[in-house]
Design a protein around this motif. Sequence first.
Motif, short mmCIF file in Angstrom:
data_model
loop_
_atom_site.label_atom_id
_atom_site.label_comp_id
_atom_site.label_asym_id
_atom_site.label_seq_id
_atom_site.Cartn_x
_atom_site.Cartn_y
_atom_site.Cartn_z
N ALA A 32 -3.54 7.13 -3.61
CA ALA A 32 -2.53 6.39 -4.36
C ALA A 32 -1.60 7.41 -5.00
CB ALA A 32 -3.19 5.53 -5.45
N LEU A 33 -0.41 6.97 -5.34
CA LEU A 33 0.47 7.83 -6.13
C LEU A 33 -0.16 7.94 -7.52
CD1 LEU A 33 3.94 6.31 -5.30
CD2 LEU A 33 3.41 8.72 -5.09
N GLU A 83 -0.89 3.89 -8.57
CA GLU A 83 -0.63 2.72 -7.74
C GLU A 83 -0.02 3.20 -6.43
OE1 GLU A 83 -1.30 -0.56 -8.31
OE2 GLU A 83 -2.25 -0.03 -10.21
N LYS A 84 0.20 2.30 -5.51
CA LYS A 84 0.80 2.71 -4.23
C LYS A 84 2.32 2.89 -4.35
CE LYS A 84 -2.40 3.25 -1.08
NZ LYS A 84 -3.62 2.72 -1.54
N ASN A 85 2.93 2.25 -5.36
CA ASN A 85 4.38 2.34 -5.54
C ASN A 85 4.74 3.17 -6.77
OD1 ASN A 85 5.07 0.39 -3.36
ND2 ASN A 85 3.88 -0.97 -4.67
N ARG A 86 5.97 3.68 -6.77
CA ARG A 86 6.43 4.45 -7.93
C ARG A 86 6.71 3.51 -9.10
NH1 ARG A 86 6.65 10.20 -6.92
NH2 ARG A 86 6.93 10.41 -4.68
N HIS A 90 4.87 -5.24 -4.76
CA HIS A 90 5.36 -5.67 -3.44
C HIS A 90 4.31 -6.50 -2.70
CE1 HIS A 90 8.87 -3.31 -4.19
NE2 HIS A 90 8.21 -2.16 -4.18
N GLY A 91 3.47 -7.19 -3.47
CA GLY A 91 2.51 -8.13 -2.87
C GLY A 91 1.24 -7.51 -2.35
N TYR A 92 1.01 -6.23 -2.60
CA TYR A 92 -0.23 -5.59 -2.14
C TYR A 92 -1.00 -5.05 -3.35
CZ TYR A 92 2.31 -5.67 2.27
OH TYR A 92 3.03 -6.07 3.37
N GLY A 93 -2.24 -4.64 -3.11
CA GLY A 93 -3.03 -4.06 -4.18
C GLY A 93 -3.95 -5.07 -4.83
N GLU A 94 -4.33 -4.79 -6.06
CA GLU A 94 -5.37 -5.56 -6.72
C GLU A 94 -4.92 -6.92 -7.21
OE1 GLU A 94 -6.83 -2.46 -9.44
OE2 GLU A 94 -6.64 -1.28 -7.61
N THR A 95 -3.64 -7.21 -7.10
CA THR A 95 -3.13 -8.48 -7.58
C THR A 95 -1.98 -8.97 -6.70
OG1 THR A 95 -2.08 -9.59 -9.46
CG2 THR A 95 -1.61 -7.26 -9.20
N ASN A 96 -1.81 -10.30 -6.66
CA ASN A 96 -0.65 -10.87 -5.98
C ASN A 96 0.56 -10.94 -6.91
OD1 ASN A 96 -1.69 -11.30 -3.43
ND2 ASN A 96 -2.54 -13.30 -3.97
#
Lengths: 191, 185
Positions: free
Chosen positions: B95-96, B117-120, B138-144
């Motif tokens: 992950a970043l 997280e995966k995004n900045r 962006h709709g991914y990861g531990e939450t929608n």
Amino acid sequence: MATRRVIRTHSAQLTSVSDKKGVHVEVEDLARLREIRSLVEANNRSTLSTELIICQIYMESRFDKNARSDGSSARGLMQLLKAPIRELYRLQNLKKPRRERKRDEDLYREADEFHDSDQILDEATNIRIGTAYLQALIEKRTADHSADPVAEAYKDYRGVRNGIYYSKIKAAAEKLAANPESMQALRDMVK
Amino acid sequence: MKNSVILLCCLFAHAFAVAAELVTTCDLGGKASSRVDVVRDSKIADTYVYYLRQKGSKRPFFEDKDSSRGSSVQIACVGSHARALVVTGEFTANALQGFVLSRNPKNAVVERLDFAEKNRPAWLYLSPSETDVVIPTHGYGETNKKFVVYRHVVGSGAEPQVVPTDELPARDGAEVIKLDGDRSR
């Protein structure tokens, strides 16, 4: 004079109104879940359960191998960044006799070339690499005599040490194991 | 004699080659002791080992040197009232990883909020009582949900709260800073 006899009346519109509401198609999701399960069973390179890896893949990419993130190099079903690939190449290199080992500079270049290629988007390959990386983290924590090597490895993997990631996929994996033909555990996990 | 000179030249050249490079300096405000330097060394391909230097003491970004080797590292010194150092990059996790350093206005201690997280991160909220980092999912990861907020309560030594949300946090007197992503080092 003949009277017109009304046979039947109705008030419905002649042209039906189309229903544009989205309908969730359970069958397709279930087919994808089965597909992912087969892929994990064939390519899991870790000691972790199939269900746990399925839940992890859903959390990472929602089973979408083309999922992209904003600003990171994450790619494929398991959303692998460059760093895990470099680490795996480095560990493989260390297993070789000293005189056969490559320089770090060359290793990183090779790892990055692989990460940038379409190979990493291949679902089986992506799962093999992602689970091998997890196993390497688990072995490192085991060697450090960690009380819970898997939980600690997931903290290393996730980059923060709050444990949320592992606790969520672990709980979802237990539900999925109890009900393997349902997507509900996965959907609930990311609510 | 000639050989000694060559040897000395080689030693100096090596010393310069391995010396830590100053990447940026951020003055977090208040006393001179709130100045933080980011330095790096040990280049391999596009990666370096990154350190924070404060009051003459240098320590790796994360647990140790191995976990502080990173690429695509972005560093910003932001804030018009209070100042904060914001760092994100690809280090050893999948992950970043990043953190925010800011100064507690009550006791001048520099406090740290870590995130990954995966995004900045897209926004930073700075107030005397709280620091929030807002990261789109962006709709991914531990939450929608649309965003994940990492929240540090100033003065608290606890782990940051991680709050999934569809709405940006309320301003509530905080300075809201838009973070852009064009500062790779």
